[in-house]
Scaffold this motif. Sequence first.
Motif, PDB file in Angstrom:
ATOM      1  N   GLY A 220       0.845  -1.343   0.002  1.00 44.11           N
ATOM      2  CA  GLY A 220       0.011   0.140   0.003  1.00 44.11           C
ATOM      3  C   GLY A 220       0.941   1.352   0.110  1.00 44.11           C
ATOM      4  O   GLY A 220       2.039   1.243   0.237  1.00 44.11           O
ATOM      5  N   VAL A 221       0.037   2.552   0.068  1.00 42.18           N
ATOM      6  CA  VAL A 221       0.865   3.761  -0.284  1.00 42.18           C
ATOM      7  C   VAL A 221       1.766   3.891   1.155  1.00 42.18           C
ATOM      8  O   VAL A 221       3.006   4.251   0.812  1.00 42.18           O
ATOM      9  N   PRO A 222       1.299   4.029   2.263  1.00 38.77           N
ATOM     10  CA  PRO A 222       2.339   4.027   3.354  1.00 38.77           C
ATOM     11  C   PRO A 222       3.391   3.209   3.506  1.00 38.77           C
ATOM     12  O   PRO A 222       4.278   3.762   3.687  1.00 38.77           O
ATOM     13  N   ALA A 223       3.083   1.952   3.083  1.00 39.58           N
ATOM     14  CA  ALA A 223       4.250   0.977   3.095  1.00 39.58           C
ATOM     15  C   ALA A 223       5.181   1.388   1.821  1.00 39.58           C
ATOM     16  O   ALA A 223       6.507   1.448   2.128  1.00 39.58           O
ATOM     17  N   GLN A 224       4.520   1.780   0.617  1.00 39.17           N
ATOM     18  CA  GLN A 224       5.809   2.181  -0.368  1.00 39.17           C
ATOM     19  C   GLN A 224       6.520   3.485   0.123  1.00 39.17           C
ATOM     20  O   GLN A 224       7.624   3.717  -0.032  1.00 39.17           O
ATOM     21  N   ARG A 225       5.782   4.400   0.561  1.00 39.96           N
ATOM     22  CA  ARG A 225       6.531   5.574   1.334  1.00 39.96           C
ATOM     23  C   ARG A 225       7.536   5.563   2.192  1.00 39.96           C
ATOM     24  O   ARG A 225       8.590   5.818   1.939  1.00 39.96           O
ATOM     25  N   THR A 226       7.275   4.528   2.982  1.00 43.59           N
ATOM     26  CA  THR A 226       8.216   4.055   4.352  1.00 43.59           C
ATOM     27  C   THR A 226       9.445   3.620   3.457  1.00 43.59           C
ATOM     28  O   THR A 226      10.698   3.843   3.693  1.00 43.59           O
ATOM     29  N   VAL A 227       9.182   2.248   2.637  1.00 41.01           N
ATOM     30  CA  VAL A 227      10.228   1.697   1.953  1.00 41.01           C
ATOM     31  C   VAL A 227      11.085   2.729   1.033  1.00 41.01           C
ATOM     32  O   VAL A 227      12.436   2.688   1.148  1.00 41.01           O
ATOM     33  N   GLY A 228      10.427   3.483   0.466  1.00 40.96           N
ATOM     34  CA  GLY A 228      11.160   4.564  -0.439  1.00 40.96           C
ATOM     35  C   GLY A 228      12.072   5.179   0.635  1.00 40.96           C
ATOM     36  O   GLY A 228      13.530   5.640   0.273  1.00 40.96           O
ATOM     37  N   MET A 229      11.640   5.856   1.705  1.00 39.03           N
ATOM     38  CA  MET A 229      12.620   6.575   2.509  1.00 39.03           C
ATOM     39  C   MET A 229      13.749   5.857   3.170  1.00 39.03           C
ATOM     40  O   MET A 229      14.702   6.232   3.228  1.00 39.03           O
ATOM     41  N   LEU A 230      13.234   4.645   3.493  1.00 38.76           N
ATOM     42  CA  LEU A 230      14.401   3.848   4.130  1.00 38.76           C
ATOM     43  C   LEU A 230      15.332   3.475   3.132  1.00 38.76           C
ATOM     44  O   LEU A 230      16.683   3.602   3.295  1.00 38.76           O
ATOM     45  N   ALA A 231      14.904   3.430   1.856  1.00 38.57           N
ATOM     46  CA  ALA A 231      15.976   2.990   0.811  1.00 38.57           C
ATOM     47  C   ALA A 231      16.836   4.139   0.517  1.00 38.57           C
ATOM     48  O   ALA A 231      18.206   3.923   0.349  1.00 38.57           O
ATOM     49  N   ILE A 232      16.284   5.408   0.392  1.00 38.32           N
ATOM     50  CA  ILE A 232      16.989   6.661   0.210  1.00 38.32           C
ATOM     51  C   ILE A 232      18.194   6.955   1.317  1.00 38.32           C
ATOM     52  O   ILE A 232      19.555   6.729   1.205  1.00 38.32           O
ATOM     53  N   VAL A 233      17.604   6.718   2.515  1.00 33.18           N
ATOM     54  CA  VAL A 233      18.471   6.811   3.762  1.00 33.18           C
ATOM     55  C   VAL A 233      19.662   5.816   3.752  1.00 33.18           C
ATOM     56  O   VAL A 233      20.839   6.159   3.866  1.00 33.18           O
TER      57      VAL A 233
END
Length: 826
Positions: A308-321
């Motif tokens: 879902g969108v919250p999971a996508q957002r979190t994974v994206g932020m974690l991947a960038i960090v």
Amino acid sequence: MWAGAGGLLGTAWQLQQATLAGPDGRWLAVSVALGLVVAGKVSGWTAGWRAAVWTLLAAALLAWSLTDWRAGQRLADRLDPALELQTLSVTGVVSGLPVWRPDGVRFDLVVDAADPVPPQGVPSRLSLAWYPAGDGAGFTAKTMPRAGQRWRLSVRLRLPDGPVNPHGFDMVLALFERGVGAVGTVQNAVLLAETGREPIDRLRQNLRDRLRQTLGDTPAAGLLAALAVGDQAAIERGDWAVFRTTGVAHLVSISGLHVTLLGWLGGLVIGRCWRLRSAWLLVRPAPVVARWGGLGVAVGYALLAGWGVPAQRTVGMLAIVVGLRSGAWRWSGGRILLAAAVGVVTLDPWALLQAGFWLSFVAVALLMLGGTAPSDTGTTARALGWRGRALAELRSLWRTQWVVTVGLAPWTLLFFQQVSLVSLLANAVAIPVVTLLVTPLALLGLVYAPLWGWALPVVEGLMAVLQTLAAWPWASVHLPAVPLWAQALGVAAAALLVAPLPLGWRLAGLPLLLPMGWPVLPVPPQGEFELLAADIGQGNAVLLRTAHHTLLYDTGPAYGRHGEAGNAGERVLVPLLRALGVRRLDQMVITHRDTDHSGGAAAVLQALPVGLVQSSLEPGHPLRQHAPHQRCTAGTRWVWDGVAFEFLHPEAADHDRPGIAVLRPNAVSCVLRIASARGRAALLTADIGIDQELRLVIRQPERLKAEVLLVPHHGSGSSSTVHFLKSVQPTWAIVQAGRHNRYGHPAPAVMARYGAQGIAVVQTPHCGAWHWRSADGAQDCTRRQRPRYWQRPESVPVVVEALKDGPDIAKSSSTGSNAFNDPPPP
């Protein structure tokens, strides 16, 4: 940064279009974007405001053209209208997580082949409903379709469609975003084989089935299934209402908090394991392995939970960090959040229209904005030792919850017209329980099933607390939808209230909340009324408003074969009434007992106070117990704000005829006439037939004349006689019916009669909700107010104008028969 902002703006711009630009428009946009890039480079605009402007514009044009192209690809992959309602044979693989109900199942099918029609006529993805053995008899979880199975199905398909009402849920957009090109029902099915496709969804379904076998089909099992494998449909509608009222709905979906926690725990375990072998440390340092391993765990959980969108957002932020730390780079929190948003929108441009997208990203942005703790916290913590640190942590947690609750309040009002007043208290209990106990047990139970049993008392205790909070009189507040300028002020006010600014600046945000929290709503002038015929499918539901009073005429149908999919009351009418600012119904009219007219009554009566119910329901009917009740009887009159209301049918003797309200409910339908002070009138007729029409024509011909007529019995062939139409002489005739309803309403012969009389006909399947004002006679269709390219293309005008060639009008207005109406989703 400017490129990312431009990409989001360009995508948002494209999503507002009524039609697609097409190849020429896209190539023009790409050419202009490339021209801006070349001009910027040649002119040396590599920094400053000029570089920002051309970068923003170029990125916006490229994103706009890309989104337009992708939208065109999806629209091309829709059902050929010529194939609607035909019985087709399709072969395909079940995709996603099927939703099982006691009487059937809904699932997506990825089509492999279609026979006997050419494959290009059938879209690649279908959403199907299957009701085996007519009513689901003998249908169990073992025999229902499973992800990865290949089936040969005999289906009847139609283009995606759904009700269109002011401030209502856009079901067609939800299907379009999933890539669904047609919806339909399964007539016959043959299982061909198990395939190796859809491995993640097969795993999710196996785990869900194991959880059900362990715990049974209980509310607690539904919550654990939602947290473990993202099966949101497993949660009962009543439990969802409790979660929304208490403001904890974000916790029972797969939120960023859950993904981050599991990623952190996974990284911790992987790092510890990596340190056990010194040789491994020579290959890669343990912190690097822990970071990437934790990211892998987070990605795996996000996929298992439905992505879902919250999971996508979190994974994206974690991947960038993780990527930045591995490269020894440093980005600000705002830039990381923007990059994650661009990543989500690149994968799914239509996520920008989801409430979950905005709530997810705005929550993180608010925490960044208001996350600065008081300056003396660290000093106090060091001075007081562990007690000071504990106190500082509690203050930090409280401030975090305060920032999210206050900052998101205008956003929840914007999307749902609701804000929870017990959210702070409910989340103070639910966040630690769900995050530290329920979610870990739900996930560990995937490995060791008995742990699910340990979670049961925890979930039941939490639900008891939340139900108690939800039962408080002011647990949540519902406010009407407000104009865009008021929404902008409310959002700005929330940001001010949580920002780390002096108290005076933050309090300045309170006045900005007034237009959203205390809106000035438009109402009809004295002596006039407004009529809104809601789009509710096959049934009647008409809202009447005067300057200070509101009446609801019928409440629409129950959806599904036995109402298991909800009803028009909870899905359409209650949200509509709240969005319009209706806090109380002065009267509700339930014309007769048929479920397409009374199916939503219980939900409306439960959600809103009702001063009086008038109906033809027989004594002892359950709906007579919810509010003060009286029979609708011809001759009953009253006046509200200069507007006259009068029942024309049934007579008092009709009510007293034995069994008529049960055996022939249409014959005692309540007929209501409403007339403004200047004489403009509307006549609402429910399901009366020829006998009742003729009786009205004979007994009260002078009282029938009206400018607006609710077409009797949805346009049935046993209604709308020529004598009746000549007596009423309407300018507008409104048909409330379901598209492709199995009764064939409205009948072509009936539409021919309206055409011959020069009456303009409006059908809610094509128009959406229809709004009419007695003050000036103005009318409008909801579908025309905000047209979007993903909406169903109409084969007939939303309003069939008054012409004399009645048979042609009838032919173009016919909607077919022997099909079904999908209810709106939860």
